[in-house]
Enzyme design. Structure first.
Site, mmCIF file in Angstrom:
data_model
loop_
_atom_site.group_PDB
_atom_site.id
_atom_site.type_symbol
_atom_site.label_atom_id
_atom_site.label_comp_id
_atom_site.label_asym_id
_atom_site.label_seq_id
_atom_site.Cartn_x
_atom_site.Cartn_y
_atom_site.Cartn_z
ATOM 1 N N ASN A 316 0.695 -1.246 0.023
ATOM 2 C CA ASN A 316 -0.115 -0.108 -0.115
ATOM 3 C C ASN A 316 0.720 1.290 -0.044
ATOM 4 O OD1 ASN A 316 -2.812 -0.904 -0.207
ATOM 5 N ND2 ASN A 316 -2.899 -1.094 1.971
ATOM 6 N N GLU A 351 -5.978 -7.521 5.211
ATOM 7 C CA GLU A 351 -5.516 -8.330 4.117
ATOM 8 C C GLU A 351 -5.715 -9.899 4.584
ATOM 9 O OE1 GLU A 351 -4.049 -6.143 6.155
ATOM 10 O OE2 GLU A 351 -1.864 -6.747 6.763
#
Lengths: 429, 205
Positions: A316, A351
């Site tokens: 990210n 995640e």
């Protein structure tokens, strides 16, 4: 030929009015029925002219009818409509009817043609006439009801999805709305089995319930899925009703209500919007149901896998959240392609993914987790290059709760992370 | 429409008899109603109910109202005499027979019944006279019907095989035109055949 000695007795016995007149309307006979119903005595009228007693008769027409009768030697008739075309005779019969004068049927028959004599027979058809009026009014009501019924049928036909099926689930009849909604020509639908039209072979549409309801001749309602001619998949609420509740049942009606929108909303509430997998809420629901199944024991068990993408925060931070989202979607798709149809996969949060595998032992669960691990490792997402995940595995043991099982898989995952990531660890009590 | 069960000979005789009967009717109308006109050569068909429907649809225009008079006749040979006259013709007939500018509905109905009486009495009586049999006439009933749906659903159930005898009647001076249908069913076809056979025997004896 037999000559009847007292013809007047015969004529007086008749339950109709009979008069004998000549071409000049001179009355030669006036029977008892006429005496009673007109209150004119035979002795007063016989030998006199009918004009003096009934000036309102159209004598021009009457003369023509007498002439026709005599010339053709065949009876002629007055029209028997409501408007009285001959004489007026009040009704003496006690009745609830509003008809004050008799409805007459008048027949002029040849009597002695060589003397220009005709016999005028007068029948009281008031009862028949009233019956006809009642019948007409009822027919009018029936016509109105039929029109209303037809209108309703048209509304149903145009707006409701209805199929009539036989005991073999074969379609006998469908509404216009059904044909238009499904997009098949009527000829391709009628005569085929319901499942065929619904894409039974492609979808998990199961007409078993409908078939069973039909076997039991019972009403059934439930949700079914179908494919339209354009390929679109839709959900229906279906209600199956026997056409006749008693005795022989020649078929069933199935009323369909499109619930695709409702289903879409329902799906949104249980789906993770990014990965399209079940969300945590739905997973917990399924998990709880699985725990509550009574048939689990030491020999028969189910597995739980928790997967966590390694160094996802770095993905990210380095490539941006959009790239991170794409990695999450790819991993979700990879896992879902690797597991079996009956396994339950969900996004646990961030995640992390969770997967329930019914009817497997620890070795099998480890095997599946390892298979997923390899598949993720081979993903190589375009922007990120490589991605790996760590896996914690555990299987149900009698007495386990949702929390205890998750806690074991979670600690196995922790171990996988601390042991270098991109690996599968398991934890059993 | 097939000419079931009737041979060409039967049909020829029937056509011939109908021609005589029509001539008789024209003369009677001229005499009794002072109306001079002509009758066309009748068409004779043997049909089923659907065929009759089709035939009536093609023979009667559907864009006007018609007075339809039905008169049953009974005997060894029985059936229904149907006289169809347009509203305009019926008005002219009423005007002619009642000699008034505006005949009432009753006048028109009576005039139609009167003309039907003469037509049925002369045509059927003459036909049956030629066939050496007798018939009884029943009271006629007249209805004003919009379009050409002349046969009611209940009548549809009554007929299976039907002999249609159809002709056109024209009184040009009075602007009166009408259509005549003589309908008989099933067993009457056998009766009529038997009567015609007898007539044929008489003729060729």
């Amino acid at each position: 030929m037999v000559t009847i000695p007292y013809p007047n007795i015969l004529l007086d016995a008749l339950e109709i009015g009979v008069m004998i007149v000549d071409e000049n309307f001179d009355v030669r006979y006036w029977n008892q029925w006429l005496e009673i119903n007109t209150t004119i005595a035979a002795s007063d009228i016989i030998g006199k002219n009918l004009r003096s007693f009934y000036p309102q008769i159209d004598y021009h027409v009457f003369a023509r009818k007498i002439r026709t009768t005599l010339r053709l030697n065949s009876p002629t008739f007055y029209d028997a409509s409501l408007q009285n075309r001959f004489i007026e005779i009040p009704r003496t019969k006690i009745t609830t009817s509003l008809l004050r004068n008799m409805q007459l049927q008048v027949t002029i028959s040849p009597y002695v043609p060589e003397e220009s004599l005709v016999m005028v027979s007068i029948y009281d058809i008031s009862d028949l006439h009233e019956l006809k009026l009642t019948q007409q009014s009822q027919m009018h009501k029936i016509a109105e009801l039929n029109a209303e019924l037809h209108r309703d049928k048209m509304i149903i036909d145009a707006n409701l999805l209805i199929a009539k099926i036989d005991t073999e689930c074969r379609i006998l009849e469908v509404t216009r709305a059904f044909v238009e909604f499904f997009g098949y020509p009527e000829a391709d639908v009628v005569g085929h089995r319901l499942g065929f039209v619904f894409g039974e072979e492609e979808l998990d549409f199961d007409p078993v319930h409908i078939r069973e309801a039909i076997k039991r001749r019972q009403r059934w309602s439930g949700e079914v899925k179908a494919i339209l001619s354009g390929g679109e998949r839709v959900w229906f609420d279906a209600v199956v009703t026997p056409l006749s509740e008693e005795g022989e049942c020649p078929g069933y009606t199935v009323i369909f209500h499109d619930i695709s929108d409702k289903k879409r909303i329902e799906l949104l509430s249980i789906t993770d919007p990014l990965t399209k997998l079940f969300n945590r809420h739905k997973f917990n629901e399924v998990f709880e149901k699985m725990i509550l199944r009574r048939h689990w024991d030491n020999a028969r068990t189910f597995g739980l896998i928790i997967a966590d993408i390694d160094h996802f925060k770095r993905v990210n931070d380095t490539y941006g959240h959009q790239s991170g989202d794409r990695v999450l979607m790819s991993v979700a798709q990879t896992i879902s392609e690797t597991i079996r149809t009956g396994d339950v996969l969900a996004r646990w949060g961030g995640e992390e993914f969770v997967c329930l595998l019914p009817d497997v032992d620890l070795a099998k669960t480890q095997y599946v987790a390892e298979k997923i691990r390899k598949a993720v490792e081979e993903l190589h997402p375009e922007e990120v290059g490589s991605v790996t995940a760590s896996f914690g595995v555990s299987v149900y043991v009698p007495g386990d709760t949702q929390e205890s099982l998750v806690s074991r898989a979670d600690s196995a995952l922790y171990r996988a992370k601390t042991n270098g990531r991109n690996r599968v660890e398991s934890h059993q009590p | 429409m097939e000419q079931r069960e009737f041979s060409e000979d039967h049909l020829d005789i029937l056509r011939e008899l109908m021609n005589i009967a029509m001539g008789n009717a024209t003369a009677s109308i001229a005499d009794l109603l002072q109306a001079f006109g002509k009758m066309h050569i009748p068409k004779i068909l043997i049909s089923d109910m659907e065929g009759l429907h089709e035939y009536i649809r093609s023979a009667i225009p559907d864009n006007q109202r018609h007075y339809v008079t039905k008169q049953l006749f009974g005997g060894f040979f029985s059936g229904e005499f149907l006289f169809v006259i347009s509203e305009e013709s019926a008005l002219n007939l009423g005007h002619h027979l009642y000699d008034v500018t505006q005949p009432s509905d009753g006048d028109i109905l009576d005039a139609v019944v009167e003309l039907t009486n003469i037509l049925s009495a002369t045509i059927i009586s003459r036909l049956t006279e030629e066939l050496n049999t007798k018939v009884q006439f029943f009271v006629p009933s007249t209805d004003l019907i919009a379009g050409n749906d002349l046969i009611s659903p209940e009548d549809l159930l009554n007929y299976h095989s039907i002999i249609i005898i159809n002709t056109r009647m024209e009184f040009q001076n009075h602007n009166i035109n009408g259509q005549i249908f003589i309908l008989t069913k099933d067993e009457m076809i056998d009766s009529l055949k038997a009567l015609i056979d007898r007539k044929l025997e008489e003729l060729y004896a």
